[in-house]
Write a protein that holds these residues in place. Structure first.
Motif, PDB file in Angstrom:
ATOM      1  N   PRO A   1       0.762  -8.358 -18.792  1.00 40.36           N
ATOM      2  CA  PRO A   1       1.129  -8.002 -17.493  1.00 40.36           C
ATOM      3  C   PRO A   1       0.187  -8.795 -16.592  1.00 40.36           C
ATOM      4  O   PRO A   1      -1.110  -9.249 -16.782  1.00 40.36           O
ATOM      5  N   ARG A   2       0.597  -9.220 -15.527  1.00 40.33           N
ATOM      6  CA  ARG A   2      -0.105  -9.996 -14.515  1.00 40.33           C
ATOM      7  C   ARG A   2      -0.166  -9.164 -13.057  1.00 40.33           C
ATOM      8  O   ARG A   2       0.214  -8.620 -12.915  1.00 40.33           O
ATOM      9  N   THR A   3      -0.777 -10.332 -12.243  1.00 35.92           N
ATOM     10  CA  THR A   3      -0.802  -9.838 -10.821  1.00 35.92           C
ATOM     11  C   THR A   3       0.322 -10.666 -10.133  1.00 35.92           C
ATOM     12  O   THR A   3       0.480 -11.806 -10.108  1.00 35.92           O
TER      13      THR A   3
ATOM     14  N   ASP B   1       5.699   4.074   2.321  1.00 40.47           N
ATOM     15  CA  ASP B   1       6.119   3.170   3.584  1.00 40.47           C
ATOM     16  C   ASP B   1       7.535   2.975   3.535  1.00 40.47           C
ATOM     17  O   ASP B   1       7.964   2.023   3.028  1.00 40.47           O
ATOM     18  N   PRO B   2       8.231   3.542   4.364  1.00 42.63           N
ATOM     19  CA  PRO B   2       9.984   3.474   4.537  1.00 42.63           C
ATOM     20  C   PRO B   2      10.373   2.133   5.066  1.00 42.63           C
ATOM     21  O   PRO B   2      11.451   1.976   4.818  1.00 42.63           O
ATOM     22  N   PHE B   3       9.217   1.402   5.704  1.00 38.15           N
ATOM     23  CA  PHE B   3       9.539   0.092   6.279  1.00 38.15           C
ATOM     24  C   PHE B   3       9.042  -0.995   5.533  1.00 38.15           C
ATOM     25  O   PHE B   3       8.965  -2.249   5.690  1.00 38.15           O
ATOM     26  N   ALA B   4       8.470  -0.812   4.080  1.00 37.33           N
ATOM     27  CA  ALA B   4       7.933  -1.660   3.360  1.00 37.33           C
ATOM     28  C   ALA B   4       8.738  -2.989   3.054  1.00 37.33           C
ATOM     29  O   ALA B   4      10.139  -2.420   2.555  1.00 37.33           O
ATOM     30  N   THR B   5       8.323  -4.037   3.223  1.00 38.54           N
ATOM     31  CA  THR B   5       8.933  -5.218   2.654  1.00 38.54           C
ATOM     32  C   THR B   5       8.494  -6.039   1.437  1.00 38.54           C
ATOM     33  O   THR B   5       8.871  -7.309   0.950  1.00 38.54           O
ATOM     34  N   ALA B   6       7.325  -5.550   1.110  1.00 35.46           N
ATOM     35  CA  ALA B   6       6.303  -6.237  -0.063  1.00 35.46           C
ATOM     36  C   ALA B   6       5.696  -5.476  -0.891  1.00 35.46           C
ATOM     37  O   ALA B   6       5.512  -4.127  -0.485  1.00 35.46           O
ATOM     38  N   MET B   7       5.511  -5.761  -2.273  1.00 32.15           N
ATOM     39  CA  MET B   7       4.661  -4.955  -3.222  1.00 32.15           C
ATOM     40  C   MET B   7       3.809  -5.721  -4.061  1.00 32.15           C
ATOM     41  O   MET B   7       4.288  -6.855  -4.525  1.00 32.15           O
ATOM     42  N   LEU B   8       2.775  -5.174  -4.152  1.00 32.08           N
ATOM     43  CA  LEU B   8       1.587  -5.871  -4.997  1.00 32.08           C
ATOM     44  C   LEU B   8       1.620  -5.105  -6.634  1.00 32.08           C
ATOM     45  O   LEU B   8       1.259  -3.839  -6.393  1.00 32.08           O
ATOM     46  N   ILE B   9       1.530  -5.925  -7.677  1.00 35.78           N
ATOM     47  CA  ILE B   9       1.598  -5.258  -9.008  1.00 35.78           C
ATOM     48  C   ILE B   9       0.342  -6.016  -9.489  1.00 35.78           C
ATOM     49  O   ILE B   9       0.312  -7.032  -9.588  1.00 35.78           O
ATOM     50  N   GLU B  10      -0.363  -5.045 -10.227  1.00 39.19           N
ATOM     51  CA  GLU B  10      -1.588  -5.580 -10.764  1.00 39.19           C
ATOM     52  C   GLU B  10      -1.717  -4.826 -12.172  1.00 39.19           C
ATOM     53  O   GLU B  10      -1.909  -3.589 -12.422  1.00 39.19           O
ATOM     54  N   GLY B  11      -1.504  -5.730 -13.187  1.00 41.14           N
ATOM     55  CA  GLY B  11      -1.237  -5.200 -14.470  1.00 41.14           C
ATOM     56  C   GLY B  11       0.103  -4.291 -14.596  1.00 41.14           C
ATOM     57  O   GLY B  11       1.025  -4.736 -14.434  1.00 41.14           O
ATOM     58  N   GLU B  12      -0.294  -3.015 -14.936  1.00 36.58           N
ATOM     59  CA  GLU B  12       0.702  -2.083 -15.275  1.00 36.58           C
ATOM     60  C   GLU B  12       1.154  -1.134 -13.979  1.00 36.58           C
ATOM     61  O   GLU B  12       2.045  -0.311 -14.384  1.00 36.58           O
TER      62      GLU B  12
ATOM     63  N   VAL C   1       1.378  -0.236  -9.653  1.00 39.11           N
ATOM     64  CA  VAL C   1       1.640  -0.711  -8.222  1.00 39.11           C
ATOM     65  C   VAL C   1       0.144  -0.657  -7.774  1.00 39.11           C
ATOM     66  O   VAL C   1      -0.477   0.304  -7.636  1.00 39.11           O
ATOM     67  N   ALA C   2      -0.260  -1.889  -6.925  1.00 43.14           N
ATOM     68  CA  ALA C   2      -1.396  -1.760  -6.320  1.00 43.14           C
ATOM     69  C   ALA C   2      -1.252  -1.668  -4.878  1.00 43.14           C
ATOM     70  O   ALA C   2      -2.335  -1.036  -4.176  1.00 43.14           O
ATOM     71  N   TRP C   3      -0.261  -2.114  -4.309  1.00 48.06           N
ATOM     72  CA  TRP C   3       0.031  -1.961  -2.645  1.00 48.06           C
ATOM     73  C   TRP C   3       1.454  -2.061  -2.432  1.00 48.06           C
ATOM     74  O   TRP C   3       2.199  -2.953  -3.186  1.00 48.06           O
ATOM     75  N   VAL C   4       1.774  -1.312  -1.489  1.00 48.10           N
ATOM     76  CA  VAL C   4       3.098  -1.493  -0.842  1.00 48.10           C
ATOM     77  C   VAL C   4       2.977  -1.499   0.618  1.00 48.10           C
ATOM     78  O   VAL C   4       2.222  -0.593   1.250  1.00 48.10           O
ATOM     79  N   GLY C   5       3.829  -2.559   1.315  1.00 50.26           N
ATOM     80  CA  GLY C   5       3.396  -2.551   2.699  1.00 50.26           C
ATOM     81  C   GLY C   5       4.239  -3.766   3.218  1.00 50.26           C
ATOM     82  O   GLY C   5       5.222  -4.035   2.719  1.00 50.26           O
ATOM     83  N   SER C   6       3.840  -4.185   4.473  1.00 51.46           N
ATOM     84  CA  SER C   6       4.503  -5.173   5.332  1.00 51.46           C
ATOM     85  C   SER C   6       4.192  -6.389   5.207  1.00 51.46           C
ATOM     86  O   SER C   6       3.295  -6.939   4.617  1.00 51.46           O
ATOM     87  N   GLU C   7       5.122  -7.204   5.647  1.00 52.44           N
ATOM     88  CA  GLU C   7       5.157  -9.011   5.224  1.00 52.44           C
ATOM     89  C   GLU C   7       3.900  -9.330   5.901  1.00 52.44           C
ATOM     90  O   GLU C   7       3.094 -10.144   5.282  1.00 52.44           O
TER      91      GLU C   7
ATOM     92  N   ALA D   1       0.921   4.134  -8.949  1.00 56.52           N
ATOM     93  CA  ALA D   1       2.081   4.575 -10.158  1.00 56.52           C
ATOM     94  C   ALA D   1       2.289   3.340 -11.100  1.00 56.52           C
ATOM     95  O   ALA D   1       2.174   2.116 -10.944  1.00 56.52           O
ATOM     96  N   PRO D   2       2.769   3.847 -12.352  1.00 56.00           N
ATOM     97  CA  PRO D   2       3.517   2.632 -13.201  1.00 56.00           C
ATOM     98  C   PRO D   2       4.388   1.824 -12.473  1.00 56.00           C
ATOM     99  O   PRO D   2       5.161   2.281 -11.725  1.00 56.00           O
ATOM    100  N   ALA D   3       4.324   0.535 -12.922  1.00 55.58           N
ATOM    101  CA  ALA D   3       5.143  -0.401 -12.132  1.00 55.58           C
ATOM    102  C   ALA D   3       6.481  -0.836 -13.044  1.00 55.58           C
ATOM    103  O   ALA D   3       6.493  -1.763 -13.391  1.00 55.58           O
ATOM    104  N   SER D   4       7.281   0.212 -12.952  1.00 55.24           N
ATOM    105  CA  SER D   4       8.521   0.180 -13.623  1.00 55.24           C
ATOM    106  C   SER D   4       9.482   0.003 -12.357  1.00 55.24           C
ATOM    107  O   SER D   4       9.913   0.992 -12.030  1.00 55.24           O
TER     108      SER D   4
END
Length: 538
Positions: free
Chosen positions: A6-8, A21-32, A34-40, A477-480
């Protein structure tokens, strides 16, 4: 393409289906996770630290699907071998059998015939099947997998077959006779054939955005060796996670030995409507006059259900039963209630014991599901395949009784947890098709919103395992997840079912694909399981 470490990973420039975030356009995964969900705009800060930046180009990111009822080996055999699903006629079925027989050595295994859609209106005779298979041993399961055709060679290799309930000298085999001939056929699979079939199912599931499967195994549907091999394969290779259920009466210790998460799944209380073996209160409409089996087959009593549920509850293990007909569901509910009287209702409810299929539910039964804390593991594709006024269900039960089957809306209104699955190979692995089938149920009053159906096929599958925090894309949450190429995203008003589609962003509700019948279903571009990419479209 798969990866073990697993990577970032930063996904950006798309649409992320997230309650955070119902308007999210991006998501960051760290390892297994979800680290962040948000805007561009905020994504720029993460691009420099990511090992990989995925430009989504407008694609949709959602939680990956969970298929809550599969049979991996049988599904894989259908994917790689003889699959008669959708075959238009008896003549064509026999032609395909002959073609498969000519190209295959050893015991032949096939699936998917359905005489209700054939112009001949009947399955092949034993003589016709023997001729098509050129005398080879052949097991050919009906589409519902509750009856099968077997050639004379395979019948001869099944000890005591003629004395078992459900034996027919010329036609399809049901009940114990079917279980016996299936066991004889599957016993001839080599380890390599089994691995090939299971791997085919896992890879196909990953390509469809499925991150987890509930394997419903048991001594009558597969074998302990089959389940053990599947769990070992899934743990060793990148692909969907597999959670095993072992459907054996009194099988608590065996389930634990196998590493199963529950002693249930296909623990049969009855059979299936297509094979006239679902257990009913009133006779089948199309049962022959004087037929002793006119109300189907009862495999377990309420007392046996009670003993099993009590043993599972005391062991802290989830129980589950296959029950389709209303009489079978009566037995399950009476048994679970008796177990609750014995070991305590709070203990029973805490384990969320499951009922697989649960098709013929009335208001009283739905209320009992709520009372007893039961989870309904259901297959919307059954209605798509066999529902409606002209479908197989109506032929078996009459239009009025058939219209009461699979009441998803009533279950949701009552608060019964739903977990969606395919029962593959009975119906194919097809998660978006399953969501569509629930949202556009052939009986309009049973329809649910696309959003509710999507939740049942993602988070619902995790909740059925007792993992309430999974199946949603929020920090921690797990990044599946899965990435989809799709058309315009829409919001469906919860009380409109078919009408009421909107693209208005002011709703503040994350959009999902338009699944109106006839529209193109989303295409999976990438699937990740706990941060590891297990499928990447070529």
């Amino acid at each position: 393409m798969t990866e073990r470490t697993p990577r970032t990973v930063l996904l950006r420039g798309g649409n992320v289906y997230s309650p955070a975030d119902p308007f999210a356009t991006a998501m960051l995964i760290e390892g297994e996770h979800v680290a962040w969900v948000g805007s561009e705009g905020a994504a720029d800060a993460y691009a420099a630290v990511a090992d990989e930046v995925v430009e989504l180009d407008g694609a949709l990111v959602t939680p990956a699907f969970v298929d809550a009822h599969v049979h991996a080996t049988s599904a894989g055999l259908a994917l790689t071998g003889l699959d008669l699903t959708g075959c238009p006629s008896l003549a064509e079925a026999l032609r395909r059998v002959a073609e498969f027989s000519a190209a295959t050595d050893g015991v032949l295994i096939g699936h998917g015939w359905d005489e209700t859609g054939w112009p001949e209106g009947r399955p092949p005779t034993l003589a016709e099947l023997d001729a098509a298979a050129a005398g080879a041993p052949l097991y050919l399961s009906r589409t519902d997998v509750h009856s099968a055709l077997a050639t004379s060679a395979l019948r001869a290799a099944t000890p005591g077959l003629a004395d078992l309930p459900g034996h027919h000298p010329d036609g399809p085999l049901t009940r114990d006779a079917h279980h016996a001939v299936r066991k004889a056929a599957l016993a001839h699979l080599t380890d390599e054939q089994r691995r090939t079939a299971q791997r085919a199912t896992l890879r196909h599931a990953a390509s469809l955005g499925i991150a987890a499967l509930h394997e419903c195994a048991g001594p009558e549907i597969s074998s302990a060796a089959d389940l053990a091999a599947l769990l070992e394969l899934a743990a060793a290779e990148d692909g969907p996670e597999v959670f095993g259920y072992w459907g054996e009466l009194g099988g608590v210790e065996r389930a634990r030995e196998l590493g199963a998460v529950g002693a249930g799944g296909d623990l049969f209380v009855d059979g299936a409507l297509g094979s006239h073996t679902a257990c009913l209160r009133a006779p089948y409409q199309d049962a022959p006059a004087g037929d002793e089996g006119a109300t189907g087959a009862a495999y377990l009593t309420a007392d046996q259900v009670a003993e099993h549920v009590a043993a599972c509850t005391e062991a802290g293990l989830q129980a589950g039963f296959h029950a389709i007909g209303d009489a079978a569901l009566d037995a399950v509910l009476a048994g679970v209630r008796a177990a609750a009287d014995r070991v305590g209702l709070p203990a029973v409810k805490a384990l969320r014991h499951r009922v697989e299929h649960a098709e013929a539910l009335d208001e009283k039964a739905i209320a009992a599901f709520v009372e007893l804390g039961l989870t309904a593991s259901v297959q919307p594709a059954f209605d798509a395949a066999w529902g409606g006024p002209d479908g197989m269900y109506a032929a078996r039960l009459g239009a009025e009784r058939a219209a009461g089957l699979n009441p998803f809306a009533a279950l949701l209104r009552a608060g019964v947890p739903l977990a969606f699955g395919s029962d593959a190979p009975v119906t194919p692995l097809d998660p978006w098709g399953t969501v569509r089938a629930a949202a556009f149920h052939r009986t309009p009053e049973h329809r649910i919103s696309v959003r509710a159906a999507f939740a049942a096929h993602t988070r619902g599958g995790w909740r059925a395992l007792g993992r309430d925090q999974e199946g949603v894309l929020v920090p921690g949450a797990p990044a599946s997840y899965a990435v989809w190429r799709t058309g315009e995203l829409v919001v469906q008003a919860p009380d409109s079912r078919v009408a009421g589609w909107s693209t208005d962003p002011r709703s503040g509700t994350p959009g999902l694909p338009d699944l109106t019948p006839g529209s193109e279903l989303p295409v999976c571009l990438r699937t990740a399981v706990r941060g590891r990419t297990v499928y990447l479209a070529g």
